[in-house]
Scaffold this motif. Structure first.
Motif, short mmCIF file in Angstrom:
data_model
loop_
_atom_site.label_atom_id
_atom_site.label_comp_id
_atom_site.label_asym_id
_atom_site.label_seq_id
_atom_site.Cartn_x
_atom_site.Cartn_y
_atom_site.Cartn_z
N HIS A 1 9.86 6.14 -3.83
CA HIS A 1 9.09 5.12 -4.54
C HIS A 1 10.00 3.98 -5.00
O HIS A 1 9.66 2.81 -4.88
CB HIS A 1 8.39 5.75 -5.75
CG HIS A 1 7.52 4.79 -6.49
ND1 HIS A 1 6.53 4.04 -5.88
CD2 HIS A 1 7.47 4.44 -7.82
CE1 HIS A 1 5.93 3.28 -6.78
NE2 HIS A 1 6.49 3.51 -7.95
N ARG A 2 11.18 4.34 -5.49
CA ARG A 2 12.16 3.32 -5.88
C ARG A 2 12.52 2.42 -4.69
O ARG A 2 12.53 1.20 -4.78
CB ARG A 2 13.45 3.98 -6.38
CG ARG A 2 13.39 4.63 -7.74
CD ARG A 2 14.78 5.17 -8.03
NE ARG A 2 14.88 5.84 -9.31
CZ ARG A 2 15.91 5.72 -10.13
NH1 ARG A 2 16.93 4.94 -9.81
NH2 ARG A 2 15.95 6.38 -11.26
N LEU A 3 12.83 3.07 -3.56
CA LEU A 3 13.27 2.33 -2.39
C LEU A 3 12.16 1.42 -1.87
O LEU A 3 12.40 0.24 -1.55
CB LEU A 3 13.70 3.30 -1.30
CG LEU A 3 14.23 2.68 0.00
CD1 LEU A 3 15.47 1.84 -0.28
CD2 LEU A 3 14.54 3.76 1.03
N LEU A 4 10.95 1.94 -1.82
CA LEU A 4 9.82 1.13 -1.36
C LEU A 4 9.56 -0.05 -2.31
O LEU A 4 9.25 -1.16 -1.86
CB LEU A 4 8.57 1.99 -1.24
CG LEU A 4 8.52 2.94 -0.03
CD1 LEU A 4 7.39 3.95 -0.18
CD2 LEU A 4 8.37 2.16 1.27
N ALA A 5 9.70 0.20 -3.61
CA ALA A 5 9.50 -0.88 -4.58
C ALA A 5 10.54 -1.98 -4.39
O ALA A 5 10.21 -3.18 -4.44
CB ALA A 5 9.57 -0.32 -6.00
N GLU A 6 11.78 -1.59 -4.19
CA GLU A 6 12.84 -2.58 -3.98
C GLU A 6 12.61 -3.36 -2.68
O GLU A 6 12.80 -4.58 -2.63
CB GLU A 6 14.20 -1.88 -3.97
CG GLU A 6 14.59 -1.34 -5.34
CD GLU A 6 15.65 -0.25 -5.28
OE1 GLU A 6 16.04 0.12 -4.14
OE2 GLU A 6 16.06 0.24 -6.34
N LEU A 7 12.19 -2.66 -1.63
CA LEU A 7 11.89 -3.34 -0.37
C LEU A 7 10.71 -4.30 -0.52
O LEU A 7 10.69 -5.38 0.08
CB LEU A 7 11.60 -2.30 0.72
CG LEU A 7 12.79 -1.47 1.20
CD1 LEU A 7 12.32 -0.40 2.19
CD2 LEU A 7 13.85 -2.36 1.86
N THR A 8 9.74 -3.89 -1.34
CA THR A 8 8.58 -4.76 -1.58
C THR A 8 9.00 -6.06 -2.24
O THR A 8 8.55 -7.14 -1.86
CB THR A 8 7.55 -4.03 -2.46
OG1 THR A 8 7.09 -2.85 -1.78
CG2 THR A 8 6.35 -4.92 -2.75
N VAL A 9 9.88 -5.96 -3.22
CA VAL A 9 10.36 -7.17 -3.90
C VAL A 9 11.15 -8.05 -2.94
O VAL A 9 10.96 -9.28 -2.89
CB VAL A 9 11.22 -6.80 -5.13
CG1 VAL A 9 11.85 -8.05 -5.72
CG2 VAL A 9 10.36 -6.10 -6.17
N LEU A 10 12.04 -7.44 -2.16
CA LEU A 10 12.81 -8.22 -1.19
C LEU A 10 11.90 -8.90 -0.17
O LEU A 10 12.11 -10.06 0.20
CB LEU A 10 13.82 -7.32 -0.47
CG LEU A 10 14.99 -6.81 -1.32
CD1 LEU A 10 15.85 -5.83 -0.52
CD2 LEU A 10 15.85 -7.98 -1.81
N ALA A 11 10.86 -8.17 0.27
CA ALA A 11 9.91 -8.74 1.22
C ALA A 11 9.13 -9.90 0.59
O ALA A 11 8.89 -10.92 1.25
CB ALA A 11 8.96 -7.66 1.73
N ALA A 12 8.74 -9.74 -0.67
CA ALA A 12 8.02 -10.81 -1.36
C ALA A 12 8.87 -12.06 -1.48
O ALA A 12 8.40 -13.18 -1.26
CB ALA A 12 7.57 -10.34 -2.74
N ALA B 1 0.83 -1.20 0.00
CA ALA B 1 0.00 0.00 0.00
C ALA B 1 0.87 1.26 0.00
O ALA B 1 0.61 2.22 -0.75
CB ALA B 1 -0.93 -0.01 1.21
N ALA B 2 1.92 1.26 0.83
CA ALA B 2 2.80 2.42 0.89
C ALA B 2 3.50 2.65 -0.45
O ALA B 2 3.66 3.80 -0.89
CB ALA B 2 3.84 2.22 2.00
N THR B 3 3.90 1.59 -1.10
CA THR B 3 4.57 1.71 -2.40
C THR B 3 3.63 2.27 -3.45
O THR B 3 4.02 3.14 -4.26
CB THR B 3 5.10 0.34 -2.86
OG1 THR B 3 5.95 -0.20 -1.84
CG2 THR B 3 5.89 0.46 -4.15
N ILE B 4 2.39 1.81 -3.46
CA ILE B 4 1.41 2.31 -4.43
C ILE B 4 1.11 3.78 -4.17
O ILE B 4 1.04 4.59 -5.11
CB ILE B 4 0.13 1.46 -4.37
CG1 ILE B 4 0.40 0.06 -4.90
CG2 ILE B 4 -0.99 2.13 -5.16
CD1 ILE B 4 -0.76 -0.89 -4.76
#
Length: 357
Positions: free
Chosen positions: A269-280, A215-218
């Motif tokens: 946004h870049r950082l959150l997206a990268e964290l999202t992928v790592l979390a996934a 949600a934060a990334t979006i």
């Protein structure tokens, strides 16, 4: 005979649940399409082309040359026309008008499809107990979303050449909250949660935290769109040769950088997206070792693949300097990741002994 009657009632209930679930799934698909249409509307800078809020009469597009001229004259009073599109032809105005009109028309159509289906199932007694309040809440949220949409558009009529990034973030966030809510209910009716394994509870908590990160990334992406921050740095993985760009904290007070500084907004946004992928990927590895249902394990497989695919779309969008088609596809990818998160949550049932209080 009594057992046969009970069996028939249960069969009718399953049939009704399936019908309601399919209807809600269709509504969810319409909201998904709405998110993509909204992205195109923003990327083509079409959102300020209709300056009137006419929920009923606005259903019909202009049908005469005089009406086109009247609407174009209204648009010429906006700062966007005076500072960005001065001298625009009527033909070009029609191009941006149609995207905004389609966006609004599709929103009205979602409301009609939802209300018609809700009333039909309700009056025929085909809603299971406790479902009607959820559907009423969804309809109320849909009405609120229409008002928020106009609230967003109106922000671009006075001193700005585009809409407020804050209101855009609110508009997108509410749309996707409605989408996730409707999808959750639909899945629950069509594919009830299977019994889980011993590790489901802890993994569920991790997945809820992941949902917050998604949600934060979006929402950070909505700020990028609102500020056109995707055009600021079109390199990856660094921004002008730096991990943290030089202009990250130039605004005062400092917190304003998080919402109003295009450089900081893109970096976040870049950082959150990268964290999202790592979390996934972390959740996927966790699911490989956890005692959970096979359906849940497959859901985590899909979630990891979806997150990786969305990262690829985001990088391509950035490097190609945000073409409309790719920006819209990137928005669709965000909704796919959200959908897969909801699906994974619904597949992560608790074992019967763990589910007991």
């Amino acid at each position: 005979m009594a057992e046969l009657a009970i069996a028939r009632r249960r069969e009718v209930t399953r049939t009704d649940d399936r019908a309601v679930g399919l209807w809600l799934l269709g509504v969810s698909a319409m909201i998904f399409a709405m998110a993509v249409i909204g992205a195109i509307t923003r990327l083509t800078e079409s959102g300020l082309s209709i300056m009137e809020w006419a929920p009923v009469s606005g259903v019909l597009p202009p049908t005469s040359e005089a009406e086109w001229q009247r609407l174009f004259a209204l648009y010429k009073t906006t700062p966007e026309y005076e500072k960005v599109n001065f001298g625009m032809s009527l033909s070009n105005f029609r191009g941006i008008f149609w995207w905004e009109w389609i966006h609004r028309f599709w929103g009205r159509l979602i409301g009609v499809v939802f209300l018609a289906g809700f009333l039909w199932f309700l009056l025929r007694g085909r809603l299971r107990r406790g479902l009607a309040p959820h559907l009423a809440a969804l309809f109320a949220l849909g009405g609120l979303q229409g008002a928020v949409g106009w609230f967003m558009v109106a922000s671009g009529f006075a001193d700005r050449v585009d809409v407020s990034q804050y209101r855009l973030m609110l508009h997108l966030g509410l749309a996707l909250a409605i989408y996730a809510y409707a999808l959750w209910i639909a899945i629950g009716l069509l594919a009830p949660t299977p019994a889980g394994g011993a590790d489901a509870r802890a993994l569920r908590r991790g997945l809820w935290a992941f949902a917050g990160l998604v949600a934060a990334t979006i929402l950070a992406g909505a700020l990028v769109a609102g500020l056109n921050a995707g055009l600021a740095y079109n390199t990856f993985p660094l921004m002008e040769g730096r991990f943290v760009p030089a202009g990250y904290g130039i605004r005062s007070p400092w917190i304003a950088n998080l919402f109003e500084n295009p450089t900081a907004v893109q970096f976040n946004h870049r950082l959150l997206a990268e964290l999202t992928v790592l979390a996934a990927l972390g959740l996927w590895l966790w699911s490989r070792r956890a005692a959970i249902a096979p359906a849940a394990r497959r859901a985590f497989d899909l979630l990891a693949l979806g997150a990786l695919g969305q990262l690829g779309l985001g990088i391509a969008t950035l490097l190609l300097i945000v073409p409309v088609w790719l920006g819209a596809l990137h928005q669709a990818g965000a909704v796919v990741v959200l959908s897969l998160t909801v699906w994974a949550l619904t597949r992560l049932g608790l074992s019967r002994d763990k589910a007991k209080p």
